[in-house]
Motif scaffolding. Structure first.
Motif, mmCIF file in Angstrom:
data_model
loop_
_atom_site.group_PDB
_atom_site.id
_atom_site.type_symbol
_atom_site.label_atom_id
_atom_site.label_comp_id
_atom_site.label_asym_id
_atom_site.label_seq_id
_atom_site.Cartn_x
_atom_site.Cartn_y
_atom_site.Cartn_z
ATOM 1 N N GLN A 1 -5.400 -2.230 -8.504
ATOM 2 C CA GLN A 1 -4.310 -1.271 -8.659
ATOM 3 C C GLN A 1 -4.252 -0.375 -7.426
ATOM 4 O O GLN A 1 -5.250 0.213 -7.029
ATOM 5 C CB GLN A 1 -4.520 -0.417 -9.906
ATOM 6 N N ILE A 2 -3.065 -0.266 -6.852
ATOM 7 C CA ILE A 2 -2.905 0.551 -5.654
ATOM 8 C C ILE A 2 -2.861 2.016 -6.035
ATOM 9 O O ILE A 2 -2.153 2.416 -6.956
ATOM 10 C CB ILE A 2 -1.638 0.150 -4.896
ATOM 11 N N ALA B 1 -4.634 5.174 1.142
ATOM 12 C CA ALA B 1 -4.261 4.136 0.182
ATOM 13 C C ALA B 1 -5.472 3.275 -0.147
ATOM 14 O O ALA B 1 -6.274 2.955 0.721
ATOM 15 C CB ALA B 1 -3.150 3.267 0.755
ATOM 16 N N SER B 2 -5.580 2.905 -1.405
ATOM 17 C CA SER B 2 -6.670 2.024 -1.836
ATOM 18 C C SER B 2 -6.122 1.008 -2.839
ATOM 19 O O SER B 2 -5.043 1.178 -3.386
ATOM 20 C CB SER B 2 -7.797 2.838 -2.459
ATOM 21 N N GLY B 3 -6.893 -0.042 -3.048
ATOM 22 C CA GLY B 3 -6.491 -1.060 -4.009
ATOM 23 C C GLY B 3 -6.057 -2.368 -3.370
ATOM 24 O O GLY B 3 -5.818 -3.347 -4.062
ATOM 25 N N ARG B 4 -5.921 -2.358 -2.050
ATOM 26 C CA ARG B 4 -5.646 -3.569 -1.291
ATOM 27 C C ARG B 4 -6.494 -3.527 -0.045
ATOM 28 O O ARG B 4 -6.868 -2.464 0.445
ATOM 29 C CB ARG B 4 -4.181 -3.659 -0.861
ATOM 30 N N PHE C 1 -3.008 -2.630 4.301
ATOM 31 C CA PHE C 1 -1.691 -2.014 4.116
ATOM 32 C C PHE C 1 -0.873 -2.042 5.402
ATOM 33 O O PHE C 1 0.155 -1.385 5.497
ATOM 34 C CB PHE C 1 -1.866 -0.557 3.659
ATOM 35 N N TYR D 1 2.939 -2.553 5.352
ATOM 36 C CA TYR D 1 3.736 -1.697 4.487
ATOM 37 C C TYR D 1 4.361 -0.557 5.289
ATOM 38 O O TYR D 1 3.718 0.040 6.158
ATOM 39 C CB TYR D 1 2.862 -1.069 3.406
ATOM 40 N N ASN E 1 -6.282 2.712 6.376
ATOM 41 C CA ASN E 1 -5.264 2.701 5.310
ATOM 42 C C ASN E 1 -4.721 4.108 5.064
ATOM 43 O O ASN E 1 -4.544 4.520 3.899
ATOM 44 C CB ASN E 1 -5.820 2.117 4.014
ATOM 45 N N HIS F 1 4.750 2.565 -4.453
ATOM 46 C CA HIS F 1 3.782 3.464 -5.056
ATOM 47 C C HIS F 1 3.902 4.883 -4.504
ATOM 48 O O HIS F 1 4.201 5.074 -3.320
ATOM 49 C CB HIS F 1 2.370 2.929 -4.833
#
Length: 114
Positions: free
Chosen positions: A1-2, A24-27, A30, A33, A79, A103
């Motif tokens: 989950q981002i 940003a976290s979860g991937r 980034f 993006y 990120n 998000h």
């Protein structure tokens, strides 16, 4: 989950500066993006502040109200997207939110007051 986590807000006098960060976290990556900052003042609609897209020479755009005073930057290795704010004015007071992909972060409060 981002997940997006903003930081760096606070109270500053007119003419002062602040630097916001959004991690940003979860991937794992980034870098492809577009990253953007928005803000929302009490009783007002959310408004665009700045965006930066991807690539070696990313496209950057600013709202007219912040041109020449704010600078957006990104560090893909971390990120993270930043918003350097200078010459702050009382009308810059708002909750600042970062937006990456689809998000939103929770926001960080910026208050400009004497």
């Amino acid at each position: 989950q981002i997940q997006l986590m903003e930081s760096g807000g606070g109270v500053v006098e007119p003419g002062g500066s602040l630097k916001l960060s959004c991690v940003a976290s979860g991937r794992a990556d980034f870098s492809s993006y577009t990253m953007a900052w928005f803000r929302q003042a009490p009783g007002k609609e959310r408004e665009f502040v700045a965006f930066i897209n991807w690539g070696h020479n990313p496209l950057i755009n600013y709202a007219d109200a912040v041109k020449g005073r704010f600078t957006i930057a990104r560090d893909n290795a971390k990120n993270t997207v930043y918003l350097q704010m200078t010459s702050l004015k009382p009308e810059d007071t708002a909750v600042y939110l970062c937006h990456i992909g689809d998000h939103w972060g929770q926001g960080t409060q910026v208050t400009v007051s004497a």
